[in-house]
Motif scaffolding. Structure first.
Motif, PDB file in Angstrom:
ATOM      1  N   LYS A  35       0.800  -1.216   0.000  1.00  0.00           N
ATOM      2  CA  LYS A  35       0.000   0.000   0.000  1.00  0.00           C
ATOM      3  C   LYS A  35       0.840   1.275   0.000  1.00  0.00           C
ATOM      4  O   LYS A  35       0.444   2.272  -0.546  1.00  0.00           O
ATOM      5  CB  LYS A  35      -0.951  -0.017   1.183  1.00  0.00           C
ATOM      6  CG  LYS A  35      -1.880  -1.233   1.084  1.00  0.00           C
ATOM      7  CD  LYS A  35      -3.010  -1.179   2.036  1.00  0.00           C
ATOM      8  CE  LYS A  35      -3.921  -2.368   1.963  1.00  0.00           C
ATOM      9  NZ  LYS A  35      -3.494  -3.567   1.331  1.00  0.00           N
ATOM     10  N   ASP A  36       2.014   1.249   0.634  1.00  0.00           N
ATOM     11  CA  ASP A  36       2.906   2.406   0.607  1.00  0.00           C
ATOM     12  C   ASP A  36       4.353   1.949   0.755  1.00  0.00           C
ATOM     13  O   ASP A  36       4.627   0.797   1.056  1.00  0.00           O
ATOM     14  CB  ASP A  36       2.537   3.438   1.688  1.00  0.00           C
ATOM     15  CG  ASP A  36       2.610   2.880   3.095  1.00  0.00           C
ATOM     16  OD1 ASP A  36       3.663   2.330   3.480  1.00  0.00           O
ATOM     17  OD2 ASP A  36       1.608   2.989   3.818  1.00  0.00           O
ATOM     18  N   GLU A  39       5.722   0.051   3.880  1.00  0.00           N
ATOM     19  CA  GLU A  39       5.457  -1.400   3.889  1.00  0.00           C
ATOM     20  C   GLU A  39       6.505  -2.142   3.074  1.00  0.00           C
ATOM     21  O   GLU A  39       6.978  -3.203   3.463  1.00  0.00           O
ATOM     22  CB  GLU A  39       4.076  -1.686   3.278  1.00  0.00           C
ATOM     23  CG  GLU A  39       2.987  -1.891   4.241  1.00  0.00           C
ATOM     24  CD  GLU A  39       1.725  -2.416   3.558  1.00  0.00           C
ATOM     25  OE1 GLU A  39       0.830  -2.804   4.297  1.00  0.00           O
ATOM     26  OE2 GLU A  39       1.632  -2.450   2.323  1.00  0.00           O
ATOM     27  N   LEU A  40       6.859  -1.579   1.948  1.00  0.00           N
ATOM     28  CA  LEU A  40       7.849  -2.206   1.084  1.00  0.00           C
ATOM     29  C   LEU A  40       9.191  -2.325   1.808  1.00  0.00           C
ATOM     30  O   LEU A  40       9.872  -3.345   1.696  1.00  0.00           O
ATOM     31  CB  LEU A  40       8.006  -1.411  -0.208  1.00  0.00           C
ATOM     32  CG  LEU A  40       8.884  -2.019  -1.289  1.00  0.00           C
ATOM     33  CD1 LEU A  40       8.403  -3.407  -1.688  1.00  0.00           C
ATOM     34  CD2 LEU A  40       8.948  -1.099  -2.495  1.00  0.00           C
ATOM     35  N   ASP A  41       9.553  -1.314   2.584  1.00  0.00           N
ATOM     36  CA  ASP A  41      10.798  -1.362   3.358  1.00  0.00           C
ATOM     37  C   ASP A  41      10.795  -2.537   4.336  1.00  0.00           C
ATOM     38  O   ASP A  41      11.808  -3.216   4.498  1.00  0.00           O
ATOM     39  CB  ASP A  41      11.010  -0.059   4.130  1.00  0.00           C
ATOM     40  CG  ASP A  41      11.349   1.107   3.222  1.00  0.00           C
ATOM     41  OD1 ASP A  41      11.800   0.862   2.084  1.00  0.00           O
ATOM     42  OD2 ASP A  41      11.160   2.256   3.658  1.00  0.00           O
ATOM     43  N   ASP A  42       9.657  -2.795   4.976  1.00  0.00           N
ATOM     44  CA  ASP A  42       9.553  -3.923   5.905  1.00  0.00           C
ATOM     45  C   ASP A  42       9.771  -5.250   5.184  1.00  0.00           C
ATOM     46  O   ASP A  42      10.466  -6.139   5.677  1.00  0.00           O
ATOM     47  CB  ASP A  42       8.195  -3.928   6.605  1.00  0.00           C
ATOM     48  CG  ASP A  42       8.015  -2.750   7.546  1.00  0.00           C
ATOM     49  OD1 ASP A  42       9.026  -2.182   7.990  1.00  0.00           O
ATOM     50  OD2 ASP A  42       6.849  -2.415   7.830  1.00  0.00           O
ATOM     51  N   PHE A  43       9.176  -5.396   4.015  1.00  0.00           N
ATOM     52  CA  PHE A  43       9.334  -6.645   3.259  1.00  0.00           C
ATOM     53  C   PHE A  43      10.754  -6.810   2.738  1.00  0.00           C
ATOM     54  O   PHE A  43      11.238  -7.931   2.577  1.00  0.00           O
ATOM     55  CB  PHE A  43       8.327  -6.720   2.120  1.00  0.00           C
ATOM     56  CG  PHE A  43       6.922  -6.948   2.576  1.00  0.00           C
ATOM     57  CD1 PHE A  43       6.562  -8.107   3.248  1.00  0.00           C
ATOM     58  CD2 PHE A  43       5.943  -5.993   2.353  1.00  0.00           C
ATOM     59  CE1 PHE A  43       5.267  -8.320   3.674  1.00  0.00           C
ATOM     60  CE2 PHE A  43       4.638  -6.197   2.780  1.00  0.00           C
ATOM     61  CZ  PHE A  43       4.305  -7.353   3.440  1.00  0.00           C
ATOM     62  N   MET A  44      11.440  -5.710   2.466  1.00  0.00           N
ATOM     63  CA  MET A  44      12.813  -5.792   1.984  1.00  0.00           C
ATOM     64  C   MET A  44      13.721  -6.430   3.029  1.00  0.00           C
ATOM     65  O   MET A  44      14.669  -7.132   2.679  1.00  0.00           O
ATOM     66  CB  MET A  44      13.336  -4.407   1.586  1.00  0.00           C
ATOM     67  CG  MET A  44      12.659  -3.839   0.343  1.00  0.00           C
ATOM     68  SD  MET A  44      12.780  -4.920  -1.094  1.00  0.00           S
ATOM     69  CE  MET A  44      14.525  -4.890  -1.373  1.00  0.00           C
ATOM     70  N   VAL A  45      13.422  -6.231   4.306  1.00  0.00           N
ATOM     71  CA  VAL A  45      14.197  -6.881   5.372  1.00  0.00           C
ATOM     72  C   VAL A  45      14.051  -8.393   5.254  1.00  0.00           C
ATOM     73  O   VAL A  45      15.035  -9.139   5.306  1.00  0.00           O
ATOM     74  CB  VAL A  45      13.739  -6.387   6.764  1.00  0.00           C
ATOM     75  CG1 VAL A  45      14.403  -7.194   7.863  1.00  0.00           C
ATOM     76  CG2 VAL A  45      14.033  -4.904   6.933  1.00  0.00           C
ATOM     77  N   GLU A  46      12.810  -8.871   5.072  1.00  0.00           N
ATOM     78  CA  GLU A  46      12.574 -10.314   4.904  1.00  0.00           C
ATOM     79  C   GLU A  46      13.315 -10.839   3.680  1.00  0.00           C
ATOM     80  O   GLU A  46      13.954 -11.897   3.730  1.00  0.00           O
ATOM     81  CB  GLU A  46      11.078 -10.587   4.760  1.00  0.00           C
ATOM     82  CG  GLU A  46      10.765 -12.041   4.488  1.00  0.00           C
ATOM     83  CD  GLU A  46       9.286 -12.323   4.242  1.00  0.00           C
ATOM     84  OE1 GLU A  46       8.980 -13.477   3.893  1.00  0.00           O
ATOM     85  OE2 GLU A  46       8.454 -11.419   4.404  1.00  0.00           O
TER      86      GLU A  46
END
Length: 75
Positions: A35-36, A39-46
């Motif tokens: 959505k923004d 959020e993408l930054d959080d998934f990049m950690v994974e």
């Protein structure tokens, strides 16, 4: 070319079974609605963790890409 079967679907996440048609290798494909950018930054950690982790008890990652506000991660 890949064929897919839907395993499960949540509000912003869909998990599919994908099969590579050239050799029938199976993989799980997560499709995540982003959505923004935070959020993408959080998934990049994974993605960073999965791409570097090589262990027999941890599912590896084949690839990840972002297209039209959706993050695709295959493992």
């Amino acid at each position: 070319e890949v064929s897919v079967v839907c395993f499960t679907e949540f509000v912003s996440l869909k998990v599919l079974q994908a099969e590579r048609k050239t050799d029938s290798v199976l993989a799980a494909a997560k499709i995540i609605d982003v959505k923004d950018e935070s959020e993408l930054d959080d998934f990049m950690v994974e993605i960073d963790i999965l791409s570097e982790c090589k262990h027999k008890h941890v599912v590896g990652m084949y690839e990840a890409y972002y297209h039209e506000n959706k993050l695709w991660v295959s493992s």
